[in-house]
Write a protein that holds these residues in place. Structure first.
Motif, mmCIF file in Angstrom:
data_model
loop_
_atom_site.group_PDB
_atom_site.id
_atom_site.type_symbol
_atom_site.label_atom_id
_atom_site.label_comp_id
_atom_site.label_asym_id
_atom_site.label_seq_id
_atom_site.Cartn_x
_atom_site.Cartn_y
_atom_site.Cartn_z
ATOM 1 N N MET A 1 -59.286 54.437 -76.067
ATOM 2 C CA MET A 1 -58.208 53.454 -75.897
ATOM 3 C C MET A 1 -57.884 52.854 -77.254
ATOM 4 O O MET A 1 -58.769 52.377 -77.975
ATOM 5 C CB MET A 1 -58.637 52.359 -74.911
ATOM 6 N N ASP A 2 -56.605 52.870 -77.621
ATOM 7 C CA ASP A 2 -56.169 52.366 -78.914
ATOM 8 C C ASP A 2 -55.919 50.859 -78.817
ATOM 9 O O ASP A 2 -54.806 50.405 -78.568
ATOM 10 C CB ASP A 2 -54.889 53.096 -79.338
ATOM 11 N N TRP A 3 -56.975 50.066 -79.020
ATOM 12 C CA TRP A 3 -56.855 48.630 -78.787
ATOM 13 C C TRP A 3 -56.932 47.794 -80.057
ATOM 14 O O TRP A 3 -56.489 46.631 -80.069
ATOM 15 C CB TRP A 3 -57.957 48.161 -77.836
ATOM 16 N N LYS A 4 -57.468 48.325 -81.132
ATOM 17 C CA LYS A 4 -57.685 47.518 -82.332
ATOM 18 C C LYS A 4 -56.362 47.166 -83.007
ATOM 19 O O LYS A 4 -55.431 47.957 -83.044
ATOM 20 C CB LYS A 4 -58.597 48.261 -83.303
ATOM 21 N N GLY A 5 -56.310 45.933 -83.518
ATOM 22 C CA GLY A 5 -55.119 45.469 -84.215
ATOM 23 C C GLY A 5 -54.040 44.921 -83.308
ATOM 24 O O GLY A 5 -52.956 44.558 -83.772
ATOM 25 N N ARG A 6 -54.316 44.817 -82.011
ATOM 26 C CA ARG A 6 -53.333 44.300 -81.080
ATOM 27 C C ARG A 6 -53.597 42.830 -80.772
ATOM 28 O O ARG A 6 -54.644 42.272 -81.151
ATOM 29 C CB ARG A 6 -53.341 45.135 -79.792
ATOM 30 N N ARG A 7 -52.658 42.198 -80.093
ATOM 31 C CA ARG A 7 -52.781 40.774 -79.771
ATOM 32 C C ARG A 7 -54.021 40.517 -78.929
ATOM 33 O O ARG A 7 -54.338 41.290 -78.023
ATOM 34 C CB ARG A 7 -51.537 40.297 -79.001
ATOM 35 N N GLN A 8 -54.699 39.412 -79.220
ATOM 36 C CA GLN A 8 -55.848 38.991 -78.436
ATOM 37 C C GLN A 8 -55.510 37.707 -77.687
ATOM 38 O O GLN A 8 -54.817 36.829 -78.209
ATOM 39 C CB GLN A 8 -57.066 38.764 -79.329
ATOM 40 N N SER A 9 -55.998 37.604 -76.466
ATOM 41 C CA SER A 9 -55.706 36.431 -75.642
ATOM 42 C C SER A 9 -56.461 35.204 -76.152
ATOM 43 O O SER A 9 -57.588 35.303 -76.668
ATOM 44 C CB SER A 9 -56.110 36.707 -74.189
ATOM 45 N N ASP A 10 -55.819 34.061 -75.993
ATOM 46 C CA ASP A 10 -56.476 32.785 -76.300
ATOM 47 C C ASP A 10 -57.190 32.222 -75.075
ATOM 48 O O ASP A 10 -57.871 31.192 -75.174
ATOM 49 C CB ASP A 10 -55.447 31.757 -76.792
ATOM 50 N N ASN A 11 -57.019 32.879 -73.931
ATOM 51 C CA ASN A 11 -57.608 32.360 -72.684
ATOM 52 C C ASN A 11 -59.058 32.815 -72.528
ATOM 53 O O ASN A 11 -59.446 33.399 -71.517
ATOM 54 C CB ASN A 11 -56.776 32.819 -71.476
ATOM 55 N N ILE A 12 -59.853 32.546 -73.561
ATOM 56 C CA ILE A 12 -61.259 32.924 -73.589
ATOM 57 C C ILE A 12 -62.105 31.658 -73.687
ATOM 58 O O ILE A 12 -61.853 30.803 -74.536
ATOM 59 C CB ILE A 12 -61.587 33.843 -74.782
ATOM 60 N N GLU A 13 -63.090 31.552 -72.835
ATOM 61 C CA GLU A 13 -64.036 30.431 -72.871
ATOM 62 C C GLU A 13 -65.434 31.005 -73.095
ATOM 63 O O GLU A 13 -65.960 31.716 -72.240
ATOM 64 C CB GLU A 13 -63.982 29.662 -71.549
ATOM 65 N N ASP A 14 -65.994 30.738 -74.237
ATOM 66 C CA ASP A 14 -67.277 31.331 -74.610
ATOM 67 C C ASP A 14 -68.412 30.364 -74.291
ATOM 68 O O ASP A 14 -68.585 29.346 -74.953
ATOM 69 C CB ASP A 14 -67.288 31.667 -76.100
#
Length: 304
Positions: free
Chosen positions: A1-14
């Motif tokens: 899957m070609d995923w690197k360099g794409r937009r990342q979500s801000d809806n992450i709670e670590d």
């Protein structure tokens, strides 16, 4: 899957590295250490004996009771096979975080577009990363529970060590297999928004266990189909690489109720199924992937 360099979500709670607040520190069905209520802060003799026995048992099975009291490592006890403890390097952990944030962003783009085309809004879910155990508005859970969606707080929960288990225990490796897992949980969020989960929960108390299992299968297969819809649009964007679809179909195969039961106990009990067989899970993911349409995912008015 070609995923690197794409937009990342801000809806992450670590929440990795945090101890669950309140409730049982052992997850669902876990053990709670007894607390004394006799004479203010004094413990009764009976309670002291119970505590002593509990401490001894914990020591015998290799768990440090002092860590339990301090909320440190080793606070999760669950029945059945459990997810392995996360021993991922910081570099790999960071890459995995970026990966799930990217996949979540892709699901946001797809479902915002679909909902907008139907005149709906799409309140985006939050992805909670945890390690070991976590609190949600649906109760406490341990890593052994696997990824899950909580409709009460509209959040998806995952311990990233599950991806290692997916590859090692379930023999389903690959980034698109991992993406399928997340897309399935996001599919439950879509079901919550369109009323499927609320209706199931409304009807559940009046159902027999057999009826609940059958309805649960239809709910899970629809979430698989919704994951397939996400895969359909991901393929249209040219993000899939050779073998990606096979990774997702293999993951669906490996986590079917019949395959899991055959692997863990050597035989299957169809009446206990609540997620669907391997064949069903593959079929409904494929339906969503091939069509890209919500109407193709009606598991409630069609044979499954």
């Amino acid at each position: 899957m070609d995923w690197k360099g794409r937009r990342q979500s801000d809806n992450i709670e670590d929440r990795r590295g945090r101890s669950p607040r309140g409730g049982s520190p052992f997850g669902r069905g876990g053990l709670r250490l007894p607390s004394g209520r006799m004479g203010g802060s004094r413990l009764s003799f009976k309670t002291i004996v119970i505590i002593g026995v509990v401490f001894l048992v914990l020591k015998l099975i290799g768990i440090d009771p002092l860590q339990l009291l301090s909320g440190g490592p080793g606070t999760v006890l669950t029945g059945g096979p459990s997810a392995p403890a996360s021993q991922v390097s910081e570099a790999r952990k960071d890459e995995m975080t970026q990966f799930v944030a990217t996949v979540l962003a892709e699901t946001e783009d797809v479902w915002n577009g679909i909902m907008q085309s139907q005149g709906r809004t799409y309140p985006e879910p939050t992805l909670v990363l945890f390690s070991g155990a976590v609190n949600s508005d649906c109760g406490n859970a341990s890593a052994a529970s696997g990824p899950f969606y909580c409709p009460a707080d509209e959040k998806v929960y995952i311990d990233l060590s599950f991806f290692d288990e997916l590859a090692q225990r379930f023999k389903a490796s690959g980034d698109f297999a991992q993406a399928y897992v997340l897309a399935h949980e996001v599919g439950h969020h879509v079901q919550n928004l369109i009323g499927v989960l609320p209706e199931f929960n409304r009807r559940r108390p009046s159902m027999s266990q057999s009826e609940q299992n059958q309805m649960s299968i239809r709910v899970e297969l629809q979430a698989d189909c919704f994951a397939g819809i996400w895969g359909h649009y991901t393929a249209q964007r040219g993000l899939l690489e050779r073998g990606d679809l096979e990774e997702a179909l293999n993951a669906a195969q490996q986590i079917g109720d019949d395959t899991i039961q055959r692997r863990t106990q050597g035989y299957v009990v169809p009446e206990s199924f609540n997620h669907g067989t391997s064949a069903q899970r593959k079929e409904w993911f494929a339906r969503g992937f091939e069509s890209g349409r919500l109407e193709a995912c009606d598991t409630f008015n069609n044979p499954v």
